[in-house]
Design a protein around this motif. Structure first.
Motif, short mmCIF file in Angstrom:
data_model
loop_
_atom_site.label_atom_id
_atom_site.label_comp_id
_atom_site.label_asym_id
_atom_site.label_seq_id
_atom_site.Cartn_x
_atom_site.Cartn_y
_atom_site.Cartn_z
N LEU A 273 -4.11 2.48 -6.27
CA LEU A 273 -4.80 1.61 -5.32
C LEU A 273 -6.25 1.47 -5.73
O LEU A 273 -6.90 2.44 -6.13
CB LEU A 273 -4.72 2.19 -3.89
CG LEU A 273 -3.37 2.13 -3.20
CD1 LEU A 273 -3.39 2.99 -1.94
CD2 LEU A 273 -3.01 0.69 -2.85
N PHE B 133 -6.17 6.81 -6.19
CA PHE B 133 -6.97 5.95 -5.31
C PHE B 133 -8.39 5.88 -5.84
O PHE B 133 -9.06 6.90 -6.03
CB PHE B 133 -6.98 6.52 -3.89
CG PHE B 133 -7.74 5.69 -2.90
CD1 PHE B 133 -7.11 4.69 -2.17
CD2 PHE B 133 -9.10 5.89 -2.71
CE1 PHE B 133 -7.81 3.92 -1.27
CE2 PHE B 133 -9.81 5.12 -1.80
CZ PHE B 133 -9.18 4.13 -1.08
N GLU C 212 0.83 -1.21 0.00
CA GLU C 212 0.00 0.00 0.00
C GLU C 212 0.86 1.26 0.00
O GLU C 212 0.61 2.21 -0.75
CB GLU C 212 -0.89 -0.05 1.24
CG GLU C 212 -2.05 0.93 1.25
CD GLU C 212 -2.90 0.74 2.49
OE1 GLU C 212 -4.05 0.30 2.35
OE2 GLU C 212 -2.42 1.03 3.61
N ALA D 46 2.58 1.95 -3.41
CA ALA D 46 1.73 1.88 -4.60
C ALA D 46 1.64 3.22 -5.33
O ALA D 46 1.66 4.29 -4.72
CB ALA D 46 0.33 1.42 -4.21
N TYR E 52 -9.85 -0.26 -4.20
CA TYR E 52 -10.51 -0.89 -3.06
C TYR E 52 -11.99 -1.13 -3.37
O TYR E 52 -12.68 -0.22 -3.83
CB TYR E 52 -10.41 0.00 -1.82
CG TYR E 52 -9.17 -0.20 -1.01
CD1 TYR E 52 -9.17 -1.03 0.10
CD2 TYR E 52 -7.98 0.44 -1.35
CE1 TYR E 52 -8.02 -1.24 0.84
CE2 TYR E 52 -6.83 0.25 -0.61
CZ TYR E 52 -6.86 -0.59 0.49
OH TYR E 52 -5.71 -0.79 1.22
N ALA F 226 -8.75 -5.73 -2.50
CA ALA F 226 -8.01 -4.54 -2.88
C ALA F 226 -6.90 -4.91 -3.84
O ALA F 226 -6.45 -6.06 -3.88
CB ALA F 226 -7.42 -3.86 -1.63
N TRP G 166 1.11 -5.64 -10.18
CA TRP G 166 -0.07 -5.57 -9.32
C TRP G 166 -0.04 -6.69 -8.30
O TRP G 166 0.39 -7.80 -8.59
CB TRP G 166 -1.35 -5.71 -10.15
CG TRP G 166 -1.70 -4.50 -10.98
CD1 TRP G 166 -1.30 -4.25 -12.25
CD2 TRP G 166 -2.54 -3.41 -10.59
NE1 TRP G 166 -1.83 -3.06 -12.69
CE2 TRP G 166 -2.60 -2.52 -11.68
CE3 TRP G 166 -3.24 -3.09 -9.42
CZ2 TRP G 166 -3.34 -1.34 -11.65
CZ3 TRP G 166 -3.97 -1.91 -9.38
CH2 TRP G 166 -4.02 -1.05 -10.48
N ALA H 175 -3.12 -3.21 -5.58
CA ALA H 175 -2.09 -2.17 -5.53
C ALA H 175 -1.12 -2.36 -6.67
O ALA H 175 -0.66 -3.48 -6.93
CB ALA H 175 -1.35 -2.21 -4.19
#
Length: 268
Positions: free
Chosen positions: A95, A150, A89, A92, A97, A206, A215, A208
């Motif tokens: 990200l 994000f 995290e 990254a 989620y 999730a 990834w 990253a």
């Protein structure tokens, strides 16, 4: 005043004592800078008085170390299974989620995080506060100089959940989401209630992307979590991400729905 749990407290106290000695500070001089009496410092170092978060923050002020000990407590207090994901995290560039039932941890306000963590009845009050602090510290990645892109997809049900533990909190939490969603690098999308069944209902996950373009995924369960890095497993999560993302509303419509739900929750 939140106390640091025993085993971790013993290690931290030892390191504080060493750092104080290395800085050439007596207990009295250290206490003056930290905001505690010499007798208080002596009692903490002698383990006859509990180590608290306030004392740790005072230590960081006295040693002018940029909050080192508070970060150390937050880091070491994390469950061991979560640390590999923390590394992913933090490094990254992107990200992703997905959460069907809760607000993602990186988007939670302090009161919401505390309410969620208190549902785990095996955690002591000190452990809850320690994890809340760690969760708030994690969120610094979204406000740094070079934050990752994000993108979060949240089910509308997570926004409407209230009741015990969340009473009066949701308006604040949703207002926080709206403010974050206005930032250029933060994208929040909501899957509306009427979307029906979709693959994301199987559980949160999730993804990253590291600076080298690789990834990794993360899956969390009742017993812990796992970092997923095998190509075929990552590909499966990416396909599921595309599926849940396609179920969600576009960015501006999602913000509109957030505002609608905020109003329906009413004042605090």
């Amino acid at each position: 005043m939140a106390e640091v749990p025993g085993p971790l407290a013993g290690f931290i106290v030892t390191e504080i004592r060493r750092a104080r000695g290395a800085a050439g500070l007596t207990q009295e001089a250290f206490g003056k800078h930290a905001g505690f009496s010499a007798s208080h410092v002596s009692a903490v170092e002698g383990r006859t008085r509990a180590l608290t978060v306030d004392f740790i923050r005072g230590t960081d002020r006295a040693l002018r170390n940029g909050g080192l000990f508070e970060r150390l407590v937050a880091e070491l207090g994390m469950p061991s299974w979560f640390r590999p994901w923390l590394d992913a995290e933090r490094g990254a560039t992107q990200l992703r989620y997905f959460e069907p039932t809760l607000i993602p941890g990186l988007l939670q306000i302090e009161h919401y995080a505390r309410g969620v963590l208190r549902t785990v009845d095996s955690l002591t009050d000190a452990e809850v506060e320690q994890r809340v602090s760690a969760r708030m510290d994690r969120q610094n990645i979204l406000t740094g100089e070079r934050p990752p892109q994000f993108v979060a997809v949240i089910d509308e049900g997570a926004l409407r959940r209230g009741g015990d533990g969340l009473g009066g909190i949701m308006p604040q939490q949703i207002a926080h989401l709206i403010a974050l969603a206005e930032r250029p690098h933060v994208h929040i999308h909501v899957i509306p209630w009427d979307s029906g069944l979709h693959v994301g209902l199987s559980g949160p996950f999730a993804l990253a992307r590291s600076v080298d373009g690789l990834w990794v995924g993360h899956l969390e369960s009742q017993l812990g979590g796992d970092v997923v890095d095998k190509d075929d497993e990552v590909a499966t999560l990416q396909a599921r991400w595309e599926s849940v993302r396609n179920e969600a509303l576009p960015r501006r419509q999602s913000i509109g729905l957030l505002k609608e739900v905020e109003n329906q929750h009413g004042p605090e």
